[in-house]
Design a protein around this motif. Structure first.
Motif, PDB file in Angstrom:
ATOM      1  N   PRO A  76       0.728  -1.038   0.044  1.00 48.31           N
ATOM      2  CA  PRO A  76       0.014   0.153  -0.230  1.00 48.31           C
ATOM      3  C   PRO A  76       0.900   0.974   0.029  1.00 48.31           C
ATOM      4  CG  PRO A  76       0.064  -1.124   2.215  1.00 48.31           C
ATOM      5  CD  PRO A  76       1.058  -1.834   1.230  1.00 48.31           C
ATOM      6  N   PRO A  77       0.438   2.306  -0.492  1.00 47.61           N
ATOM      7  CA  PRO A  77       1.207   3.613  -0.263  1.00 47.61           C
ATOM      8  C   PRO A  77       1.666   3.727   1.375  1.00 47.61           C
ATOM      9  CG  PRO A  77      -0.910   4.106  -1.257  1.00 47.61           C
ATOM     10  CD  PRO A  77      -0.977   2.634  -0.670  1.00 47.61           C
ATOM     11  N   ILE A  78       2.405   4.614   1.382  1.00 44.58           N
ATOM     12  CA  ILE A  78       3.215   4.682   2.763  1.00 44.58           C
ATOM     13  C   ILE A  78       2.256   5.487   3.474  1.00 44.58           C
ATOM     14  CG2 ILE A  78       5.074   5.949   4.307  1.00 44.58           C
ATOM     15  CD1 ILE A  78       5.810   3.355   2.441  1.00 44.58           C
ATOM     16  N   GLU A  79       1.452   6.516   3.062  1.00 38.38           N
ATOM     17  CA  GLU A  79       0.414   7.288   3.692  1.00 38.38           C
ATOM     18  C   GLU A  79      -0.571   6.188   4.355  1.00 38.38           C
ATOM     19  OE1 GLU A  79      -0.027  10.644   4.075  1.00 38.38           O
ATOM     20  OE2 GLU A  79       1.088  11.681   2.680  1.00 38.38           O
ATOM     21  N   GLU A  80      -0.836   5.253   3.641  1.00 42.74           N
ATOM     22  CA  GLU A  80      -1.922   4.249   4.044  1.00 42.74           C
ATOM     23  C   GLU A  80      -1.260   3.313   5.281  1.00 42.74           C
ATOM     24  OE1 GLU A  80      -3.881   1.832   1.087  1.00 42.74           O
ATOM     25  OE2 GLU A  80      -4.032   0.292   2.592  1.00 42.74           O
ATOM     26  N   ARG A  81      -0.105   3.020   5.212  1.00 35.75           N
ATOM     27  CA  ARG A  81       0.682   2.448   6.002  1.00 35.75           C
ATOM     28  C   ARG A  81       0.911   3.290   7.364  1.00 35.75           C
ATOM     29  NH1 ARG A  81       5.562  -1.555   3.968  1.00 35.75           N
ATOM     30  NH2 ARG A  81       4.387  -2.941   5.711  1.00 35.75           N
ATOM     31  N   MET A  82       0.859   4.415   7.140  1.00 33.16           N
ATOM     32  CA  MET A  82       1.252   5.319   8.374  1.00 33.16           C
ATOM     33  C   MET A  82      -0.165   5.435   9.235  1.00 33.16           C
ATOM     34  SD  MET A  82       3.201   8.291   6.653  1.00 33.16           S
ATOM     35  CE  MET A  82       3.052   9.685   7.809  1.00 33.16           C
ATOM     36  N   GLN A  83      -1.456   5.279   8.375  1.00 37.65           N
ATOM     37  CA  GLN A  83      -2.513   5.382   9.149  1.00 37.65           C
ATOM     38  C   GLN A  83      -2.915   4.057   9.645  1.00 37.65           C
ATOM     39  OE1 GLN A  83      -4.792   7.664   9.003  1.00 37.65           O
ATOM     40  NE2 GLN A  83      -6.352   6.595   9.876  1.00 37.65           N
ATOM     41  N   ARG A  84      -2.535   2.832   9.010  1.00 38.67           N
ATOM     42  CA  ARG A  84      -2.683   1.662   9.641  1.00 38.67           C
ATOM     43  C   ARG A  84      -1.858   1.246  10.779  1.00 38.67           C
ATOM     44  NH1 ARG A  84      -3.382  -3.114   5.542  1.00 38.67           N
ATOM     45  NH2 ARG A  84      -4.185  -4.171   7.516  1.00 38.67           N
ATOM     46  N   GLY A  85      -0.764   1.934  10.807  1.00 43.62           N
ATOM     47  CA  GLY A  85       0.422   1.917  12.079  1.00 43.62           C
ATOM     48  C   GLY A  85      -0.344   2.757  13.203  1.00 43.62           C
ATOM     49  N   ARG A  86      -0.780   3.838  12.787  1.00 43.67           N
ATOM     50  CA  ARG A  86      -1.527   4.797  14.165  1.00 43.67           C
ATOM     51  C   ARG A  86      -2.741   3.845  14.340  1.00 43.67           C
ATOM     52  NH1 ARG A  86      -0.015   9.205  10.598  1.00 43.67           N
ATOM     53  NH2 ARG A  86      -1.899   9.175   9.396  1.00 43.67           N
ATOM     54  N   ILE A  87      -3.465   3.124  13.578  1.00 40.88           N
ATOM     55  CA  ILE A  87      -4.722   2.344  14.214  1.00 40.88           C
ATOM     56  C   ILE A  87      -4.020   1.253  15.133  1.00 40.88           C
ATOM     57  CG2 ILE A  87      -6.283   0.560  13.480  1.00 40.88           C
ATOM     58  CD1 ILE A  87      -6.668   2.356  10.973  1.00 40.88           C
ATOM     59  N   ALA A  88      -2.958   0.608  14.682  1.00 37.91           N
ATOM     60  CA  ALA A  88      -2.280  -0.485  15.507  1.00 37.91           C
ATOM     61  C   ALA A  88      -1.930   0.036  16.994  1.00 37.91           C
ATOM     62  CB  ALA A  88      -0.915  -0.994  14.927  1.00 37.91           C
ATOM     63  N   ALA A  89      -1.194   1.154  16.925  1.00 42.39           N
ATOM     64  CA  ALA A  89      -0.714   1.987  18.022  1.00 42.39           C
ATOM     65  C   ALA A  89      -1.931   2.148  19.083  1.00 42.39           C
ATOM     66  CB  ALA A  89       0.297   3.063  17.711  1.00 42.39           C
ATOM     67  N   GLU A  90      -2.981   2.926  18.497  1.00 42.31           N
ATOM     68  CA  GLU A  90      -4.247   3.277  19.073  1.00 42.31           C
ATOM     69  C   GLU A  90      -4.775   1.987  19.986  1.00 42.31           C
ATOM     70  OE1 GLU A  90      -5.897   5.744  20.783  1.00 42.31           O
ATOM     71  OE2 GLU A  90      -4.609   6.604  19.388  1.00 42.31           O
ATOM     72  N   GLU A 107     -12.692  -7.622  29.300  1.00 41.97           N
ATOM     73  CA  GLU A 107     -12.361  -8.552  28.203  1.00 41.97           C
ATOM     74  C   GLU A 107     -12.772  -8.384  26.848  1.00 41.97           C
ATOM     75  OE1 GLU A 107     -12.003 -12.647  29.422  1.00 41.97           O
ATOM     76  OE2 GLU A 107     -10.990 -12.169  31.158  1.00 41.97           O
ATOM     77  N   ALA A 108     -14.081  -8.039  26.923  1.00 46.96           N
ATOM     78  CA  ALA A 108     -14.572  -7.667  25.280  1.00 46.96           C
ATOM     79  C   ALA A 108     -13.753  -6.485  24.625  1.00 46.96           C
ATOM     80  CB  ALA A 108     -16.139  -7.321  25.675  1.00 46.96           C
ATOM     81  N   ASN A 109     -13.448  -5.707  25.461  1.00 47.96           N
ATOM     82  CA  ASN A 109     -12.729  -4.517  24.434  1.00 47.96           C
ATOM     83  C   ASN A 109     -11.203  -5.216  24.186  1.00 47.96           C
ATOM     84  OD1 ASN A 109     -13.687  -2.070  23.647  1.00 47.96           O
ATOM     85  ND2 ASN A 109     -13.747  -1.198  25.990  1.00 47.96           N
ATOM     86  N   MET A 110     -10.858  -6.018  25.342  1.00 46.60           N
ATOM     87  CA  MET A 110      -9.516  -6.519  25.099  1.00 46.60           C
ATOM     88  C   MET A 110      -9.445  -7.299  23.721  1.00 46.60           C
ATOM     89  SD  MET A 110      -8.055  -7.734  28.670  1.00 46.60           S
ATOM     90  CE  MET A 110      -6.677  -8.570  28.170  1.00 46.60           C
ATOM     91  N   THR A 111     -10.388  -8.068  23.570  1.00 48.73           N
ATOM     92  CA  THR A 111     -10.307  -8.962  22.437  1.00 48.73           C
ATOM     93  C   THR A 111     -10.559  -8.178  21.041  1.00 48.73           C
ATOM     94  OG1 THR A 111     -11.599 -10.637  23.819  1.00 48.73           O
ATOM     95  CG2 THR A 111     -11.610 -10.957  21.512  1.00 48.73           C
ATOM     96  N   GLU A 112     -11.436  -7.080  21.337  1.00 48.21           N
ATOM     97  CA  GLU A 112     -11.666  -6.248  20.135  1.00 48.21           C
ATOM     98  C   GLU A 112     -10.227  -5.392  19.575  1.00 48.21           C
ATOM     99  OE1 GLU A 112     -13.359  -4.550  16.736  1.00 48.21           O
ATOM    100  OE2 GLU A 112     -14.474  -6.261  17.921  1.00 48.21           O
ATOM    101  N   ALA A 113      -9.777  -4.995  20.822  1.00 43.84           N
ATOM    102  CA  ALA A 113      -8.556  -4.359  20.416  1.00 43.84           C
ATOM    103  C   ALA A 113      -7.366  -5.130  19.899  1.00 43.84           C
ATOM    104  CB  ALA A 113      -8.075  -3.453  21.626  1.00 43.84           C
ATOM    105  N   LYS A 114      -7.254  -6.420  20.628  1.00 39.59           N
ATOM    106  CA  LYS A 114      -6.067  -7.196  19.862  1.00 39.59           C
ATOM    107  C   LYS A 114      -6.526  -7.805  18.531  1.00 39.59           C
ATOM    108  CE  LYS A 114      -3.412 -10.905  21.101  1.00 39.59           C
ATOM    109  NZ  LYS A 114      -3.022 -11.390  19.654  1.00 39.59           N
ATOM    110  N   LYS A 115      -7.656  -7.838  18.145  1.00 41.11           N
ATOM    111  CA  LYS A 115      -8.018  -8.152  16.730  1.00 41.11           C
ATOM    112  C   LYS A 115      -7.709  -7.186  15.870  1.00 41.11           C
ATOM    113  CE  LYS A 115     -12.093  -9.597  13.970  1.00 41.11           C
ATOM    114  NZ  LYS A 115     -12.536  -8.209  13.309  1.00 41.11           N
ATOM    115  N   VAL A 116      -7.880  -5.842  16.211  1.00 39.82           N
ATOM    116  CA  VAL A 116      -7.413  -4.740  15.451  1.00 39.82           C
ATOM    117  C   VAL A 116      -5.811  -4.516  15.498  1.00 39.82           C
ATOM    118  CG1 VAL A 116      -7.478  -2.163  15.312  1.00 39.82           C
ATOM    119  CG2 VAL A 116      -9.520  -3.398  15.901  1.00 39.82           C
ATOM    120  N   LEU A 117      -5.288  -4.764  16.664  1.00 33.96           N
ATOM    121  CA  LEU A 117      -3.964  -4.721  16.475  1.00 33.96           C
ATOM    122  C   LEU A 117      -3.094  -5.963  15.704  1.00 33.96           C
ATOM    123  CD1 LEU A 117      -1.276  -3.544  17.735  1.00 33.96           C
ATOM    124  CD2 LEU A 117      -1.621  -5.247  19.842  1.00 33.96           C
TER     125      LEU A 117
END
Lengths: 72, 524
Positions: B344-358, B372-382
């Motif tokens: 993907p373009p680097i801008e997109e990777r930067m966006q996805r990186g910020r999603i991962a850090a968040e 635990e519900a939020n943990m599972t959801e956040a882990k999936k996104v990460l």
């Protein structure tokens, strides 16, 4: 027999070190270097940056804060 | 906000330490094998000449070993002090190989090193020879484990990220050890050390020949070193080709920087010799796009048509992405699971990186509150975005471009000197076989000059590998700006000065003692 083996190993190293010529200078350099590295550089200048955190959990929390708050 | 000066100074400190360390290491590895080969001759023939010859080169080995031993520990000090975020994040991936290296080195060196130096008249010839080979093997294996750790940083495989501990945990030891990048890097670096050791032996012997001393000793030493050096160099070139292939697939930005390649086309040429245009600066792409586009990347260049396509893709007519192509995405690369993906373009990777850090931050909050519900959801996104995690810390896409001139010229110096050494070893073998090496004074001078040249070649290789992967400490997962500790720049500067003084003193001691021993000669 065991005693004599230990004695032979001891004599091997003892005589080896005693008969060194150039080796003595090299050992002196190694010891001075290790002293500077461990007793000067490590002790006074290269302290562990996360040493203030006692447990692994505290250290993890510090790194999470670093990666999710401080560096963003 | 971490000051750029802190990152740059920490990088400078690490780079200088690593480069100083690498002055000593390759000679230890290269000379170790040459000594073992010479002693093998002694044991097989029973000729005392080979014993004297082996003992002389052992002295040179011992000087280099004594001065260089433990200099790498300063790098480990720096991990804890200057790169604590990285040291923690990298987890046991780095710890395991380094621990094995430390134990192995201690065991082999404390036992067999002593037999090698003290045991000449105390153990049998075969036991002594075995010890010499084991010391040599120990130095090579030490390098092997270090290079596995290094290769993991270039191509992180065999691990899973644990958001509870914020550490990468090894899940597949063999994937880490047998990673194609690790295997190739190890063979390339080890053969580089063999070549360096061979050139140093030939260079010292050329000095004796120039002085009209130790002719038999020099000629026989040269014979072994030249043949060993030539064989090693052929393997070195072969793995160099393998390195370029892996870099093209896994670290395309590094390859683009090595070539000064900004925009690609089908059948990408390879620059054999070139001078970069300093006005072609990627940072101007957005500010002044027209004048940027009008600038040629090179002031002068001689290129091999299709060369880069062949090197990176093993196929003519293919595209090798340039710096602009990588920033814009759309090219094919190999991810850390070994899958071919469209980048993907680097801008997109930067966006996805910020999603991962968040997601990591959300996961942590949920973990603390026991949600635990939020943990599972956040882990999936990460997990979905973890391959882009490091891009969270990239503020501008051009930050992922390394120092192009430094990588470009270092690569060319390395390759040109590699070609020179191919000719050098071939000529050495030819002159030696014709028994005229003692009369070729120009060649003897060339042999002496080759000693600094082989070190320059070796150091340039490291510059290409390490500067070329900037800004990453761990490819795509952690940039230097997020790896560095919150320490003061002045503290880093102080340690730079201190270690520079220490290493300079060590280098001066090595050169001084070596010159003294060489002057005395093998009969001393």
């Amino acid at each position: 027999m065991e005693g004599s083996l230990i004695r032979r190993i001891w004599l091997f190293y003892y005589e080896g070190f005693r008969s060194m010529t150039l080796g003595k200078t090299l050992w002196a350099i190694i010891l001075i270097k290790l002293f500077i590295m461990f007793f000067v550089l490590k002790l006074f200048f290269f302290k562990d940056a996360i040493r203030e955190y006692e447990t692994d959990n505290d250290k993890s929390q510090h790194i999470i804060n670093e990666l999710t708050i401080n560096r963003k | 906000m971490i000051l750029a000066s802190l990152v740059d100074m920490s990088r400078l400190q690490f780079a200088l330490t690593a480069m100083f360390h690498w002055i000593f290491v390759p000679l230890t590895i290269g000379l170790g094998v040459i000594i073992a080969l010479m002693e093998t001759y002694y044991v097989r023939t029973g000729n005392e000449f080979w014993k004297r010859t082996t003992r002389f080169w052992m002295k040179i080995f011992a000087i280099n070993f004594a001065i260089g031993v433990a200099t790498g520990i300063i790098l480990e000090f720096q991990f804890g002090t200057n790169w604590s975020n990285y040291a923690w994040f990298v987890g046991d991936i780095f710890g395991a190989p380094l621990a094995i290296e430390g134990m192995l080195a201690f065991f082999l060196e404390s036992t067999f090193f002593a037999i090698m130096f003290f045991g000449w008249n105390k153990v049998s010839k075969n036991v002594h020879l075995l010890s010499t080979w084991l010391v040599s093997l120990g130095t090579i294996l030490s390098a092997f484990w270090i290079l596995i750790a290094n290769a993991w940083m270039q191509f992180p495989v065999g691990m899973e990220f644990n958001p509870d501990t914020v550490r990468n945990e090894m899940v597949d030891f063999w994937a880490v050890v047998t990673s194609p990048v690790a295997v190739n890097k190890f063979i390339h670096t080890a053969t580089n050390a063999f070549v360096l050791g061979s050139v140093v032996v030939i260079g010292i012997c050329c000095w004796y020949l120039l002085q009209k001393r130790e002719e038999e000793f020099s000629r026989r030493s040269i014979k072994i070193a030249a043949v060993f050096g030539l064989i090693s160099l052929v393997v070195l070139i072969w793995t160099g080709d393998g390195s370029a292939y892996h870099v093209g697939k896994k670290q395309p930005m590094k390859l683009a920087a090595m070539e000064g390649l900004y925009k690609s086309k089908e059948g990408t040429p390879l620059v054999a010799i070139g001078i970069l245009n300093p006005r072609k600066d990627i940072r101007r792409m957005k500010e002044d796009s027209l004048s940027y586009m009008l600038e040629s990347p090179y002031i002068f260049n001689i290129s091999i048509p299709e060369g880069l396509s062949l090197l990176a893709n093993r196929k003519m007519g293919t595209i090798v992405p340039g710096i602009e192509d990588i920033l814009n995405g759309g090219y094919t690369y190999t991810n850390r699971n070994g899958e071919e993906k469209i980048a993907p373009p680097i801008e997109e990777r930067m966006q996805r990186g910020r999603i991962a850090a968040e997601a990591l931050a959300t996961y942590n909050k949920a973990r603390i509150s026991g949600d635990e519900a939020n943990m599972t959801e956040a882990k999936k996104v990460l997990d979905e975005n973890f391959d882009h995690f490091g891009y969270a810390y990239i503020k501008d896409p051009v930050e992922i471009v390394p120092n192009v001139p430094l990588v470009f010229y270092s690569f060319r110096i390395m390759v040109i000197l590699g070609g020179f050494f191919l000719l050098f070893f071939s000529l050495t073998i030819y002159f030696e076989r014709k028994a005229i090496i003692g009369k070729q004074r120009w060649f003897q001078y060339l042999g002496i000059i080759s000693i600094p040249l082989v070190y320059i070649c070796s150091q340039c290789g490291w510059i290409v590998a390490e500067v070329g992967r900037q800004p990453w400490t761990i490819q795509d997962l952690l940039p230097v700006s997020a790896s560095v500790s919150s320490v003061s720049s002045s503290a880093v500067l102080t340690t730079i000065i201190l270690f520079f003084a220490l290493f300079t003193a060590l280098l001066a001691a090595e050169i001084g003692i070596m010159i003294k021993v060489i002057r005395k000669g093998p009969e001393a």
